[in-house]
Design an enzyme around this catalytic site. Structure first.
Site, PDB file in Angstrom:
ATOM      1  N   SER A  42       0.800  -1.218   0.000  1.00 41.54           N
ATOM      2  CA  SER A  42       0.000   0.000   0.000  1.00 41.54           C
ATOM      3  C   SER A  42       0.836   1.272   0.000  1.00 41.54           C
ATOM      4  O   SER A  42       1.886   1.340   0.648  1.00 41.54           O
ATOM      5  CB  SER A  42      -0.910   0.017   1.234  1.00 41.54           C
ATOM      6  OG  SER A  42      -1.773  -1.100   1.246  1.00 41.54           O
TER       7      SER A  42
ATOM      8  N   HIS B  86      -7.480  -0.734   5.856  1.00 43.06           N
ATOM      9  CA  HIS B  86      -7.026  -2.117   6.025  1.00 43.06           C
ATOM     10  C   HIS B  86      -7.151  -2.584   7.480  1.00 43.06           C
ATOM     11  O   HIS B  86      -7.469  -3.758   7.732  1.00 43.06           O
ATOM     12  CB  HIS B  86      -5.581  -2.264   5.537  1.00 43.06           C
ATOM     13  CG  HIS B  86      -5.440  -2.219   4.045  1.00 43.06           C
ATOM     14  ND1 HIS B  86      -5.880  -3.233   3.220  1.00 43.06           N
ATOM     15  CD2 HIS B  86      -4.933  -1.263   3.221  1.00 43.06           C
ATOM     16  CE1 HIS B  86      -5.637  -2.917   1.956  1.00 43.06           C
ATOM     17  NE2 HIS B  86      -5.069  -1.732   1.932  1.00 43.06           N
TER      18      HIS B  86
END
Length: 504
Positions: free
Chosen positions: A336, A434
């Site tokens: 990410s 997340h």
């Protein structure tokens, strides 16, 4: 994005051109007189706005007749859609303000029923429940009926998604402080959350054989790692790659949220190996080389669906798909970006420079190395030199500067992800996403994204959020209920180093 749309179109399937031709013919045969009728701006003709709202927003049926009222003609919804789409931004604001303010909840009726409910507390349960139901019904805004009717006509759901995008823009830019606009946003979000519940979504795998219109939209909507050209897109849907999207029957051909996955031997620590490698473009997949799934890009394509849970469900569905295709696969992780880290760090350095506290961020030895590398004097000059350096990508090209800055930037980034909070949750939006899904903040990676965008946003650092499937439910509950972040030893070690070397 595709840099040469003409080349793109030429290489695309011929059926794309056929679809476009049909569309042009359809548009050309539209009722031109209708557009003339509603093309006058609201500013120039307030009456036209009032007339159409009065006509298309029907009074709320009485409680007794709520299930017996005939639906309005479909033309009412179509008229409002065409009218609204013909307006400029300023006039749309005027319509939404009038719609939300004059066609909302009947507050007088609500107050009367609320008082009646208090009076019935000593009555039997059936009476209390009936009054509660009447009160609940009276809290329905008049315009909700219009929204429901619009959703039933062709193109209506997409229209409402775009309408909410306009409402969100109004609230975010503070073009209007009206509480009625905020209430309209809440009503739209509630309806869209029902219509786009996960059971009504279709999971679609995007391949090189998918319709060219879908492929083109996948390219255009890619917000994390822009698609450079036709070959790049082919690579992202080719061997050792997977691309999935949620679609909805009411918005055919329109991906709602898109997830790109790399199939690798180990958990990747840099994006270059995923988006810039083309060696396997024409190769056959070797199942023995597929041990991990790396979620390297997830993009929501519809601004109007902001706040409607889609991305987390997409990841869960894709995990099940991949487990079915590769039963031996056990490693699932994101790779990410860290948007906002560089700007946060520059703000921190500016603050410390003004307060004369720059020495609190780095160790004495690190500051000496920064001073030597930037040829700056100790104290405030060195702090300012470091701040300016972070604002450029030049330091990435210097092996000495990169070596000097790595330990400091890694622990500062770990702290930004783990320690910087907003209302008790992670400040970074990607981290928050997340962690809500139950992932573990697993590994911070140096030189993970050396693109100009990656360096500008996060000093080239990326992070893996790892999904341990037997722990995600527990981690999610800990984070959402107790605001506890589950992190690996590497991340916690960097955070500990930060706390030891820095004095925030």
């Amino acid at each position: 994005m595709i840099s040469h749309p003409i080349i793109w179109a030429f290489r695309s399937s011929v059926r794309c051109w056929r679809h476009r031709t049909v569309l042009k013919v359809a548009l050309g045969s539209s009722d031109v007189s209708f557009w003339r009728r509603y093309s006058t701006p609201v500013r120039g003709s307030v009456t036209s706005m009032e007339e159409i709202l009065a006509r298309v927003v029907a009074p709320l049926p009485t409680y007794e007749t709520r299930d017996k009222s005939p639906p309005p003609p479909e033309s009412n919804s179509l008229d409002f859609m065409h009218f609204y789409n013909s307006l400029n931004k300023e006039d749309k604001l005027a319509v939404l303000t009038r719609l939300s303010q004059d066609f909302g909840v009947d507050h007088k009726s609500v107050s009367e029923l609320a008082a009646k409910l208090l009076d019935t507390q000593l009555r039997d349960l059936a009476t209390i429940l009936q009054v509660e139901d009447r009160l609940r019904y009276s809290l329905t805004p008049r315009y909700k009926q219009l929204l429901n009717h619009i959703s039933r006509v062709q193109g209506g759901v997409k229209f409402l998604v775009d309408l909410r995008a306009d409402v969100l823009e109004i609230t975010s830019t503070k073009a209007s402080e009206s509480p009625h606009i905020r209430d309209l946003n809440g009503t739209l979000k509630s309806l869209l959350s029902e219509w786009f519940s996960v059971g009504l979504l279709h999971l679609e795998r995007i391949t090189w054989q998918s319709p060219c219109e879908i492929l083109q939209k996948i390219s255009q909507y890619e917000a994390v790692h822009p698609v450079r050209n036709w070959t790049d897109l082919k690579r992202r849907v080719g061997p050792y790659r997977r691309c999935y999207a949620f679609t909805h029957a009411a918005m055919p051909g329109e991906p709602l949220v898109v997830l790109h996955v790399a199939l690798t031997e180990d958990i990747s620590d840099n994006i270059q190996s995923i988006v810039r490698e083309f060696a396997s473009l024409h190769s056959e997949e070797d199942v023995n080389k597929v041990n991990a799934a790396i979620f390297y890009s997830i993009s929501s394509t519809q601004a109007g669906l902001q706040g409607v849970e889609l991305g987390n469900y997409l990841i869960k569905r894709v995990v099940r798909e991949l487990q079915s295709e590769f039963p031996h696969m056990s490693q699932f992780s994101s790779l990410s970006p860290i948007p906002g880290f560089s700007s946060w760090l520059q703000g921190l350095l500016s603050q410390y420079r003004k307060e004369g506290r720059g020495s609190d961020l780095l160790s004495e030895q690190e500051w000496k190395e920064v001073e030597q590398a930037t040829d700056s004097a100790p104290g405030t000059p060195a702090t300012e030199a470091l701040r300016k350096l972070i604002g450029t990508s030049e330091w990435m090209h210097s092996e000495r500067l990169s070596r000097v800055l790595e330990p400091a930037l890694m622990r500062l980034c770990a702290w930004y992800l783990y320690g910087e909070k907003r209302r008790g949750y992670a400040l970074n939006p990607v981290a928050n996403f997340h962690l809500q899904n139950g992932a573990t903040m697993w590994r911070v990676n140096w030189h993970a994204d050396t693109s100009p965008r990656g360096v500008a946003n996060s000093c080239g650092i990326m992070v893996n959020y790892r999904y341990f499937l037997n722990e995600t439910s527990k981690n999610s509950a800990l984070y959402l209920q107790n605001k506890v972040i589950t992190a690996s030893e590497q991340v916690l070690g960097l955070v500990s180093q930060f706390q030891k070397n820095s004095k925030l």
